[in-house]
Design a protein around this motif. Structure first.
Motif, PDB file in Angstrom:
ATOM      1  N   SER A  38      10.806 -12.453 -12.937  1.00  0.00           N
ATOM      2  CA  SER A  38      10.069 -13.774 -12.617  1.00  0.00           C
ATOM      3  C   SER A  38       9.635 -14.252 -11.191  1.00  0.00           C
ATOM      4  CB  SER A  38      11.165 -14.714 -13.307  1.00  0.00           C
ATOM      5  OG  SER A  38      12.216 -14.777 -12.479  1.00  0.00           O
ATOM      6  N   SER A  39      10.309 -13.689 -10.243  1.00  0.00           N
ATOM      7  CA  SER A  39       9.849 -13.664  -8.734  1.00  0.00           C
ATOM      8  C   SER A  39       8.485 -13.285  -8.599  1.00  0.00           C
ATOM      9  CB  SER A  39      10.905 -13.322  -7.975  1.00  0.00           C
ATOM     10  OG  SER A  39      12.222 -13.972  -7.848  1.00  0.00           O
ATOM     11  N   TYR A  40       8.149 -12.095  -8.946  1.00  0.00           N
ATOM     12  CA  TYR A  40       6.744 -11.569  -8.966  1.00  0.00           C
ATOM     13  C   TYR A  40       5.871 -12.540  -9.785  1.00  0.00           C
ATOM     14  CZ  TYR A  40       2.879  -8.728 -10.344  1.00  0.00           C
ATOM     15  OH  TYR A  40       1.611  -8.227 -10.601  1.00  0.00           O
ATOM     16  N   LEU A  41       6.307 -12.753 -10.990  1.00  0.00           N
ATOM     17  CA  LEU A  41       5.308 -13.660 -11.810  1.00  0.00           C
ATOM     18  C   LEU A  41       4.977 -14.960 -11.160  1.00  0.00           C
ATOM     19  CD1 LEU A  41       6.844 -13.142 -15.460  1.00  0.00           C
ATOM     20  CD2 LEU A  41       5.028 -12.011 -14.254  1.00  0.00           C
ATOM     21  N   LEU A  42       6.054 -15.741 -10.375  1.00  0.00           N
ATOM     22  CA  LEU A  42       5.641 -16.911  -9.868  1.00  0.00           C
ATOM     23  C   LEU A  42       4.792 -16.409  -8.715  1.00  0.00           C
ATOM     24  CD1 LEU A  42       9.349 -18.693  -9.592  1.00  0.00           C
ATOM     25  CD2 LEU A  42       6.897 -19.433 -10.742  1.00  0.00           C
ATOM     26  N   ALA A  43       5.137 -15.408  -7.748  1.00  0.00           N
ATOM     27  CA  ALA A  43       4.377 -15.119  -6.654  1.00  0.00           C
ATOM     28  C   ALA A  43       2.610 -14.797  -7.038  1.00  0.00           C
ATOM     29  CB  ALA A  43       4.865 -13.849  -5.788  1.00  0.00           C
ATOM     30  N   GLU A  44       2.629 -14.282  -8.115  1.00  0.00           N
ATOM     31  CA  GLU A  44       1.355 -13.970  -8.589  1.00  0.00           C
ATOM     32  C   GLU A  44       0.574 -15.192  -8.950  1.00  0.00           C
ATOM     33  OE1 GLU A  44      -1.972 -11.286  -9.703  1.00  0.00           O
ATOM     34  OE2 GLU A  44      -0.034 -10.882  -8.522  1.00  0.00           O
ATOM     35  N   LYS A  45       1.341 -16.265  -9.721  1.00  0.00           N
ATOM     36  CA  LYS A  45       0.601 -17.371  -9.919  1.00  0.00           C
ATOM     37  C   LYS A  45       0.334 -18.259  -9.011  1.00  0.00           C
ATOM     38  CE  LYS A  45       1.425 -21.406 -13.245  1.00  0.00           C
ATOM     39  NZ  LYS A  45       2.449 -21.809 -14.422  1.00  0.00           N
ATOM     40  N   TYR A  46       0.987 -18.354  -8.128  1.00  0.00           N
ATOM     41  CA  TYR A  46       0.723 -19.364  -7.107  1.00  0.00           C
ATOM     42  C   TYR A  46       0.467 -18.945  -6.006  1.00  0.00           C
ATOM     43  CZ  TYR A  46       3.207 -22.605 -10.265  1.00  0.00           C
ATOM     44  OH  TYR A  46       3.752 -23.206 -11.367  1.00  0.00           O
ATOM     45  N   GLY A  47       0.142 -17.567  -5.519  1.00  0.00           N
ATOM     46  CA  GLY A  47      -0.840 -17.106  -4.407  1.00  0.00           C
ATOM     47  C   GLY A  47       0.326 -16.610  -3.195  1.00  0.00           C
ATOM     48  N   ALA A  48       1.382 -16.429  -3.503  1.00  0.00           N
ATOM     49  CA  ALA A  48       2.163 -15.724  -2.438  1.00  0.00           C
ATOM     50  C   ALA A  48       1.836 -14.214  -2.358  1.00  0.00           C
ATOM     51  CB  ALA A  48       3.775 -15.789  -2.795  1.00  0.00           C
ATOM     52  N   ASP A  49       2.466 -13.310  -1.770  1.00  0.00           N
ATOM     53  CA  ASP A  49       2.330 -11.919  -1.468  1.00  0.00           C
ATOM     54  C   ASP A  49       2.893 -11.182  -2.566  1.00  0.00           C
ATOM     55  OD1 ASP A  49       1.982  -9.355  -0.959  1.00  0.00           O
ATOM     56  OD2 ASP A  49       2.635  -9.455   1.226  1.00  0.00           O
ATOM     57  N   SER A  50       2.263 -11.145  -3.775  1.00  0.00           N
ATOM     58  CA  SER A  50       2.933 -10.671  -4.876  1.00  0.00           C
ATOM     59  C   SER A  50       3.328  -9.100  -5.021  1.00  0.00           C
ATOM     60  CB  SER A  50       2.127 -10.878  -6.270  1.00  0.00           C
ATOM     61  OG  SER A  50       0.847 -10.163  -5.978  1.00  0.00           O
ATOM     62  N   GLY A  51       2.496  -8.246  -4.023  1.00  0.00           N
ATOM     63  CA  GLY A  51       2.635  -6.842  -3.973  1.00  0.00           C
ATOM     64  C   GLY A  51       3.808  -6.737  -3.224  1.00  0.00           C
ATOM     65  N   SER A  52       4.216  -7.496  -2.243  1.00  0.00           N
ATOM     66  CA  SER A  52       5.616  -7.338  -1.565  1.00  0.00           C
ATOM     67  C   SER A  52       6.694  -7.655  -2.631  1.00  0.00           C
ATOM     68  CB  SER A  52       5.588  -8.263  -0.306  1.00  0.00           C
ATOM     69  OG  SER A  52       4.613  -7.741   0.622  1.00  0.00           O
TER      70      SER A  52
END
Length: 293
Positions: free
Chosen positions: A255-269
């Motif tokens: 879920s941390s990855y999904l939130l990063a992807e949704k809100y523009g954080a560094d989802s790859g990291s």
């Protein structure tokens, strides 16, 4: 030798089910991830939580003590995680939520069940509920810059926790036919979550593996140390203490990855943290269980 076999008996089903999901995707087979997550989060897990609390034989005071301990543990992890991210000069939006929040649902619940039976599961759902509320409010604010308290109150798993706690407190029980139905639905939750974990990991494209490795290692040390100290401070019984430690120390949640992807954080990291910490958990979680059993 007996201890090693016991730990393997507990952890092997967890990682084998996750491996099924991983292999399923690598074999090119279809898996409706969004549908399965919605089915688990909105139906199966709430039923599991409600029936686990309603039928538990644990004293309400013991569950209340664990709730306070879980709140204290996540508060301490928030402070420790913030200091870690600041000292390492990492982006707070990207790295702080994964350091704080573990995979208490997909891994924590089944590990507690296999290690400590229904009593362990009852304790685990309490920690899971505390994590969910903190994640849906403070966690979402960290990543998105906005609160979500109203959304938390509408989450089925939060409602199931409150309702299950009420039934436990009052000594109420649902009619047998309804209890059996809820039990059957709840039994879907653990295999669904574990297979879904394997699917999600297989679909991630991790980045910055080296950085993810040291952050994951530090996270395990911090989680274990803080949870152990909190358990001692609250004088939890051995099973409750072990469940708290295992739940707090689970690897980074998808879920941390999904939130990063949704809100523009560094989802790859974040994806790197999910994959690396999950792989490390194959060794870390059995070692913790060996110390706690």
């Amino acid at each position: 030798m007996n201890l090693v076999l016991t730990v393997l008996e507990i952890t092997a089903p967890v990682f084998l089910l996750a491996a099924i999901g991983f292999i399923w995707i690598k074999a090119g087979l279809e898996f409706p991830l969004r549908f399965v997550i919605q089915l688990a989060m909105n139906l199966a897990i709430p039923c599991l939580i409600f029936t686990a609390l309603m039928k538990t034989q644990i004293e309400p005071q013991a569950l209340a003590d664990l709730t306070l301990a879980a709140i204290a543990a996540y508060g301490a992890m928030t402070v420790a995680g913030f200091l870690l991210v600041k000292v390492a000069k990492l982006d707070i939006q990207t790295y702080l939520p994964p350091v704080i929040f573990g995979n208490t649902g997909n891994l924590g619940l089944p590990l507690a069940l296999f290690a400590f039976g229904e009593v362990g599961l009852s304790y685990a759902v309490v920690v899971f509920a505390v994590m969910a509320v903190w994640s849906f409010t403070f966690g979402v604010w960290l990543v998105a810059g906005e609160g979500a308290f109203g959304k938390v109150l509408r989450e089925p798993l939060v409602a199931a926790t409150l309702l299950g706690g009420l039934f436990l407190w009052q000594g109420w029980e649902t009619p047998v036919f309804l209890t059996n139905t809820l039990d059957l639905i709840g039994q879907m939750a653990i295999p669904l979550m574990l297979i879904t974990l394997g699917v999600a990991v297989a679909r991630l494209s991790p980045g910055q593996i080296g950085q993810a490795a040291w952050i994951s290692a530090v996270k395990y040390v911090l989680c274990f140390g803080i949870a152990w100290a909190i358990a001692q401070a609250f004088q939890l019984d051995p099973v409750a203490a072990a469940v708290l430690i295992i739940q707090i120390a689970t690897p980074v949640a998808v879920s941390s990855y999904l939130l990063a992807e949704k809100y523009g954080a560094d989802s790859g990291s974040v994806a790197g943290l999910v994959v690396v910490s999950t792989v490390m958990s194959i060794v870390a979680l059995p070692l913790m269980l060996a110390l706690l059993i």
